[in-house]
Design an enzyme around this catalytic site. Structure first.
Site, PDB file in Angstrom:
ATOM      1  N   TYR A 145     -11.479 -35.349 -42.508  1.00  0.00           N
ATOM      2  CA  TYR A 145     -11.492 -36.752 -42.927  1.00  0.00           C
ATOM      3  C   TYR A 145     -10.174 -37.429 -42.540  1.00  0.00           C
ATOM      4  O   TYR A 145      -9.158 -37.259 -43.219  1.00  0.00           O
ATOM      5  CB  TYR A 145     -11.674 -36.858 -44.447  1.00  0.00           C
ATOM      6  CG  TYR A 145     -13.021 -36.387 -44.958  1.00  0.00           C
ATOM      7  CD1 TYR A 145     -14.156 -36.428 -44.154  1.00  0.00           C
ATOM      8  CD2 TYR A 145     -13.161 -35.918 -46.255  1.00  0.00           C
ATOM      9  CE1 TYR A 145     -15.382 -36.016 -44.627  1.00  0.00           C
ATOM     10  CE2 TYR A 145     -14.386 -35.504 -46.740  1.00  0.00           C
ATOM     11  CZ  TYR A 145     -15.500 -35.554 -45.919  1.00  0.00           C
ATOM     12  OH  TYR A 145     -16.724 -35.139 -46.397  1.00  0.00           O
ATOM     13  N   LYS A 178     -17.741 -30.868 -41.016  1.00  0.00           N
ATOM     14  CA  LYS A 178     -18.272 -31.953 -41.838  1.00  0.00           C
ATOM     15  C   LYS A 178     -17.452 -33.213 -41.578  1.00  0.00           C
ATOM     16  O   LYS A 178     -16.235 -33.221 -41.759  1.00  0.00           O
ATOM     17  CB  LYS A 178     -18.199 -31.578 -43.320  1.00  0.00           C
ATOM     18  CG  LYS A 178     -18.440 -32.729 -44.304  1.00  0.00           C
ATOM     19  CD  LYS A 178     -19.863 -33.239 -44.256  1.00  0.00           C
ATOM     20  CE  LYS A 178     -20.147 -34.195 -45.414  1.00  0.00           C
ATOM     21  NZ  LYS A 178     -19.374 -35.448 -45.352  1.00  0.00           N
TER      22      LYS A 178
END
Length: 223
Positions: A145, A178
């Site tokens: 992220y 992810k």
């Protein structure tokens, strides 16, 4: 992992990640559905829904690893942040590879923040944990992220930034990556020219580019 649950054999995954208690606090996470305060409820949710795996921090997995042994693949989330802290985005290492082995997990999960002033330390932590995990037969899921540094707040989900984050996780040796679904646009000025030939009008086109950046589709990416 790829053969478990309702999606078994399809090449697709749905992982139930429950680290919101760390990230947001217990009431914000579970009060809308108070049954979820009980870690056993979360195990049962993943099992009843036929999900591919359940990922959670150490204490949550410990409160059910024996009761639900073998019923759903487990991923130990080995680092976490909390919303009481301020300052540079970072996460503390809260569990170990040996904890994952003890609990019967198939792998470990690690969050890194490309762009943060702490990103280099996080990468070094991930390098060591990935090396140990692979040596002991476990895989690594990396939540990548971007935030901080040259990344604008609105640009955290821009196509170039998400693709960069996915590629960086692949470079770190992640088995599963992810990232957040990418929106159209380029946030890093230096990348603008390169993206003139990248199709990004539809979500499918943007996903295809992220997969391209994950070793031409040779890594599993979860959005």
């Amino acid at each position: 992992l790829l053969m478990h649950g309702k999606l078994g054999g399809t090449g697709k995954l749905v992982i139930l990640p429950v680290d919101q208690g760390y990230e947001h606090g217990p009431a914000r996470s579970f009060q809308p559905n108070p049954a979820a305060y009980d870690p056993h409820y979360l195990y049962q949710l993943a099992i009843d829904a036929g999900l591919s795996a359940y990922a959670a921090p150490l204490g949550s997995l410990e409160q059910g690893a024996d009761t639900f042994a073998g019923e759903v693949p487990l991923i130990l989330k080995v680092n976490s942040a909390n919303s009481l802290a301020t300052g540079v985005p970072d996460q503390a290492v809260t569990a170990s590879v040996d904890d994952a082995l003890r609990l019967g997990c198939v792998g470990i999960g690690f969050t890194m923040y490309p762009g943060s002033d702490q990103c280099f330390a996080m990468q070094e932590e991930l390098r060591e944990m990935t090396r140990e995990a692979k040596a002991k037969g476990l895989m690594t899921v990396v939540w990548s992220y971007p935030r901080g540094g040259a990344v604008t707040k609105s640009g955290e989900t821009a196509l170039d930034i998400v693709a960069y984050a996915a590629h960086m996780a692949a470079l770190m040796g992640a088995t599963i990556i992810k990232v957040k679904p990418p929106k159209a646009g380029v946030d890093l000025k230096a990348a603008e020219k390169a993206y003139e030939t990248v199709r990004q009008d539809t979500l499918a086109e943007r996903i295809a580019h992220v997969m391209q950046c994950a070793y031409a589709g040779k890594r599993i990416v979860i959005f």
